[in-house]
Motif scaffolding. Structure first.
Motif, PDB file in Angstrom:
ATOM      1  N   SER A 142      -7.963   0.483  -2.242  1.00 26.68           N
ATOM      2  CA  SER A 142      -7.868   1.529  -3.260  1.00 26.68           C
ATOM      3  C   SER A 142      -6.475   1.633  -3.872  1.00 26.68           C
ATOM      4  CB  SER A 142      -8.271   2.891  -2.662  1.00 26.68           C
ATOM      5  OG  SER A 142      -7.399   3.255  -1.602  1.00 26.68           O
ATOM      6  N   SER A 143      -5.447   1.276  -3.107  1.00 24.56           N
ATOM      7  CA  SER A 143      -4.072   1.354  -3.620  1.00 24.56           C
ATOM      8  C   SER A 143      -3.726   0.186  -4.544  1.00 24.56           C
ATOM      9  CB  SER A 143      -3.080   1.390  -2.451  1.00 24.56           C
ATOM     10  OG  SER A 143      -3.110   0.157  -1.752  1.00 24.56           O
ATOM     11  N   LEU A 203      -7.641   1.810   2.301  1.00 28.44           N
ATOM     12  CA  LEU A 203      -6.387   2.159   1.627  1.00 28.44           C
ATOM     13  C   LEU A 203      -5.762   0.927   0.986  1.00 28.44           C
ATOM     14  CD1 LEU A 203      -4.827   4.658   4.202  1.00 28.44           C
ATOM     15  CD2 LEU A 203      -5.515   5.197   1.857  1.00 28.44           C
ATOM     16  N   PHE A 214       2.364   1.636  -3.558  1.00 27.98           N
ATOM     17  CA  PHE A 214       1.427   1.971  -4.631  1.00 27.98           C
ATOM     18  C   PHE A 214       0.655   3.271  -4.405  1.00 27.98           C
ATOM     19  CE2 PHE A 214       0.799  -2.825  -5.744  1.00 27.98           C
ATOM     20  CZ  PHE A 214       2.053  -2.822  -6.345  1.00 27.98           C
ATOM     21  N   SER A 215       0.690   3.821  -3.200  1.00 21.60           N
ATOM     22  CA  SER A 215      -0.168   4.962  -2.863  1.00 21.60           C
ATOM     23  C   SER A 215       0.410   6.296  -3.326  1.00 21.60           C
ATOM     24  CB  SER A 215      -0.408   5.021  -1.348  1.00 21.60           C
ATOM     25  OG  SER A 215      -1.150   3.929  -0.898  1.00 21.60           O
ATOM     26  N   SER A 216      -0.468   7.257  -3.420  1.00 20.95           N
ATOM     27  CA  SER A 216      -0.053   8.643  -3.668  1.00 20.95           C
ATOM     28  C   SER A 216       0.591   9.181  -2.390  1.00 20.95           C
ATOM     29  CB  SER A 216      -1.263   9.499  -4.029  1.00 20.95           C
ATOM     30  OG  SER A 216      -2.147   9.575  -2.913  1.00 20.95           O
ATOM     31  N   ALA A 218       0.834  -1.202   0.000  1.00 18.41           N
ATOM     32  CA  ALA A 218       0.000   0.000   0.000  1.00 18.41           C
ATOM     33  C   ALA A 218       0.867   1.250   0.000  1.00 18.41           C
ATOM     34  CB  ALA A 218      -0.935  -0.003   1.204  1.00 18.41           C
ATOM     35  N   GLN A 264      -1.971   9.619   0.326  1.00 20.15           N
ATOM     36  CA  GLN A 264      -2.376   8.340   0.910  1.00 20.15           C
ATOM     37  C   GLN A 264      -1.272   7.763   1.793  1.00 20.15           C
ATOM     38  OE1 GLN A 264      -3.277   6.336  -2.829  1.00 20.15           O
ATOM     39  NE2 GLN A 264      -5.458   6.215  -2.284  1.00 20.15           N
ATOM     40  N   GLN A 265      -0.020   7.938   1.378  1.00 14.40           N
ATOM     41  CA  GLN A 265       1.103   7.467   2.189  1.00 14.40           C
ATOM     42  C   GLN A 265       1.120   8.164   3.545  1.00 14.40           C
ATOM     43  OE1 GLN A 265       4.643   8.147  -0.110  1.00 14.40           O
ATOM     44  NE2 GLN A 265       4.328   6.367  -1.440  1.00 14.40           N
TER      45      GLN A 265
END
Length: 324
Positions: A277-278, A274, A244-246, A241, A249-250
């Motif tokens: 979605s990630s 999260l 892969f997250s923005s 996560a 999001q991180q």
């Protein structure tokens, strides 16, 4: 060869004969409690199955299978203390039902009892079983320490995580299978091959366990769903996560894993969202399939019949799609 249910029934029948009706009861009653809480009996079933794969009667491997199960449950008792876990297989953990000191001491006794079961074998088999068991038990402890260390680190990598679950979980699955091969007096090459099969299957098993910890059904999973999130554990889901997250999001995920609210319901739900979605949840299921396929590829190197390979494939496929 028999089917998997046959080996489960054979082992459970033997387990019921394993008497710990000794004094002091305050030491042995908790041992009976944890051993009879149920569970998948994955490891002892693999020991019995492997013995017959290499042309021995599964009954000759019952003590080795029981040793693996006793050791596994010993590690669960101590893990639950370290994690302050309230539930194990849908029931109170040993330290919750009794107290922490009882959990520690009864667990210690289980480790000794696991070794004692090897005394039922001839000297050469005893030596090989004990040597493998000692190596594996130490690796399990190393894996548990890695797991503890990772809770206080923000820089855990995917390779580090995979090494941790290999030691904490997968080596015991590999050892369970190799013990069956040892009892059957299989060649060293056959022992190493079946160990590799079990180790890869064990990694897939633990990744699936991580996935079910977040997304499993509380009615079937048997443990507290979301427990890894509550404990801020850097699982494969979490690490993927982050990858892969923005940035936003991180930051949210890092914040959520830095707090321990009294009521964790909202935290668990936010983290699970999260993970979804990630794309971390999907990536985890792919990794489970990848390690299962690695295990299956090892089967092609083993000099065993196709029906025996089919039974092992079925076992692996069932683990990959399990819900408990």
């Amino acid at each position: 060869m028999q089917n998997i249910l046959y080996y489960q029934d054979a082992f459970i029948s033997y387990l019921k004969e394993f008497k710990t009706d000794r004094q002091p009861q305050s030491l042995y009653v908790p041992i009976d409690y944890i051993l009879n809480l149920g569970g998948k009996r994955l490891r002892p079933v693999l020991t019995l199955m492997t013995a017959e794969i290499f042309n021995a009667d599964h009954k000759t491997a019952l003590d080795a299978a029981l040793s693996i199960e006793v050791f596994h449950n010993f590690s669960l008792v101590h893990d639950d203390i370290m994690d302050d876990a309230p539930l194990r297989r849908g029931n109170q953990t040993v330290h919750e039902k009794w107290d922490i000191n009882t959990g520690i001491l009864s667990g210690d006794a289980m480790l000794i009892m696991a070794y004692q079961l090897f005394e039922n074998y001839e000297s050469e088999t005893f030596r090989d079983l004990a040597k493998l068991f000692s190596k594996t038990a130490l690796e399990v402890c190393e894996g548990q320490q890695y797991d503890v260390d990772f809770e206080n680190r923000d820089d855990v990598t995917i390779p580090e995580y995979l090494k941790m679950i290999e030691y904490k979980t997968a080596v015991l699955v590999g050892a369970a299978m190799q013990m069956g091969a040892i009892v059957a007096k299989a060649s060293k090459a056959e022992q190493e091959g079946i160990y590799s099969f079990g180790r890869n299957l064990g990694i897939a098993f633990q990744l699936q366990d991580d996935y079910l910890d977040a997304f499993g059904d509380p009615k079937t999973f048997g443990k507290q769903v979301g427990g890894d999130i509550i404990e801020n554990k850097k699982t494969f889901l979490y690490l993927k996560a982050l990858e892969f997250s923005s940035e936003e999001q991180q930051r949210e995920l890092l914040h959520l894993f830095s707090v321990t609210p009294t009521d964790s319901t909202e935290k668990v739900q936010s983290v699970k969202q999260l993970f979804l979605s990630s794309g971390a949840a999907d990536e985890t299921t792919k990794e489970i399939e990848s390690y299962t396929n690695k295990a299956f590829s090892v089967l092609e190197t083993l000099n065993i019949s196709e029906d025996k390979k089919s039974l092992l494939r079925l076992f692996g496929e069932n683990l990959m799609t399990r819900k408990v």
